[in-house]
Design an enzyme around this catalytic site. Structure first.
Site, short mmCIF file in Angstrom:
data_model
loop_
_atom_site.label_atom_id
_atom_site.label_comp_id
_atom_site.label_asym_id
_atom_site.label_seq_id
_atom_site.Cartn_x
_atom_site.Cartn_y
_atom_site.Cartn_z
N PRO A 112 1.06 -0.95 0.07
CA PRO A 112 -0.15 -0.12 0.03
C PRO A 112 0.97 1.00 -0.22
O PRO A 112 0.28 2.78 -0.47
CB PRO A 112 -0.53 -0.12 1.55
CG PRO A 112 -1.10 -0.97 1.97
CD PRO A 112 0.72 -1.70 1.31
N GLU A 155 2.12 -7.92 8.11
CA GLU A 155 2.21 -6.13 8.43
C GLU A 155 2.97 -5.58 7.53
O GLU A 155 2.80 -4.65 7.61
CB GLU A 155 2.46 -5.59 10.45
CG GLU A 155 1.37 -6.12 11.17
CD GLU A 155 0.18 -5.93 10.89
OE1 GLU A 155 0.32 -4.09 10.86
OE2 GLU A 155 -0.87 -5.89 10.89
N ARG A 199 -2.01 -7.62 -21.87
CA ARG A 199 -2.61 -7.31 -22.50
C ARG A 199 -2.01 -5.62 -23.83
O ARG A 199 -2.42 -6.58 -25.23
CB ARG A 199 -4.21 -6.14 -22.15
CG ARG A 199 -4.68 -7.50 -21.32
CD ARG A 199 -5.55 -6.38 -20.34
NE ARG A 199 -6.58 -5.64 -21.68
CZ ARG A 199 -7.65 -6.41 -21.95
NH1 ARG A 199 -8.07 -7.09 -22.36
NH2 ARG A 199 -8.63 -4.69 -22.74
N ASP A 240 -8.98 0.78 -25.29
CA ASP A 240 -9.46 0.56 -23.10
C ASP A 240 -9.17 1.63 -22.39
O ASP A 240 -8.49 2.99 -23.16
CB ASP A 240 -8.47 -0.66 -23.21
CG ASP A 240 -8.40 -1.33 -23.81
OD1 ASP A 240 -9.97 -2.15 -24.56
OD2 ASP A 240 -7.80 -2.41 -23.35
#
Length: 245
Positions: free
Chosen positions: A87, A114, A152, A167
């Site tokens: 994150p 963690e 892709r 896209d």
């Protein structure tokens, strides 16, 4: 292109990688996804890969020894991107996917618990990627997202060689609406322009629809999109209609 994925949960990956487009791409040798179990690089009877954090606090932390050994044993001296899924990383976007697609080999390290011992972050990984401002239980889903999004963009992976170009986000805008048969369903009709066979009109309609959708749903994207004079004029008209309604 080769992906080396380092994880504590290798069983997560086969069901997705052995399905649909990614499966065909692997069979054709366009991508190579190798999944490595970090537990295989432990040397204790219980294959321990985590321990309590120094200084106290809740949760467990991934130990440096098995992670370093796994990555260094597999990659050797090769200087390739080693990406930690966390994150705390820079946000994964279509532009980042395009950046990764320009290299031939990347490694993805899936965090757990963690997080990882800070020495992994400082001395092993070369990049950190987040898939959004939220927290998952591990980096496995983000790793699959990156493999999918980057694959892709590899020539030949999609059936349509230009399939990725239109896209959402690839062209800097949200994608235009799609319709297929039947031409009428429950009284809802396909726009006449799409049935006209006039490709110039269809292209114009699709561009305007993409601009409209982006204006309504993600106006922040317009600041970075490549827009010509016609686009800018169309957006000004949208703004005028929006302010008068």
């Amino acid at each position: 292109m080769q992906f080396d994925v380092f994880t504590l949960l290798p069983e997560v990956f086969p069901p997705y990688l052995e399905s649909s487009i990614l499966s065909r791409a692997r069979q054709r040798g366009l991508i190579d996804v190798r999944v490595h179990n970090i537990r295989d690089y432990t040397h204790d009877r219980h294959h321990v890969t985590d321990d309590t954090p120094y200084g106290g606090g809740g949760g467990m932390v991934m130990k440096p020894e098995p992670v370093f050994e796994a990555v260094e044993s597999i990659l050797g001296p090769a200087a390739i991107p080693v990406i930690l899924l966390t994150p705390q990383g820079r946000v994964f976007t279509q532009r980042v996917a395009e950046e990764f697609a320009r290299v031939e080999h990347i490694a993805l390290l899936c965090g757990r618990y963690e997080g990882v011992d800070e020495r992994i972050r400082e001395h092993l990984v070369t990049d950190e990627i987040s898939v959004g401002d939220y927290v998952l239980t591990g980096g496995e889903l983000p790793a699959l997202m990156i493999v999918d999004a980057v694959s892709r963009l590899i020539p030949g992976v999609l059936g349509d060689p230009t399939g990725a170009e239109d896209d959402s986000h690839s062209m800097g805008l949200l994608e235009y609406p799609h319709y297929t048969r039947p031409p009428e369903f429950r009284g809802w009709k396909v726009p006449d322009v799409l049935l006209s066979g006039d490709h110039a009109k269809i292209d114009k309609w699709r561009r305007e629809q993409a601009l409209t959708r982006t204006f309504k749903k993600r106006p922040d994207m317009l600041d970075k999109a490549k827009l010509d004079k016609k686009d800018l004029k169309f957006i000004e008209n949208l703004k005028s209609k929006d302010s008068s309604s």
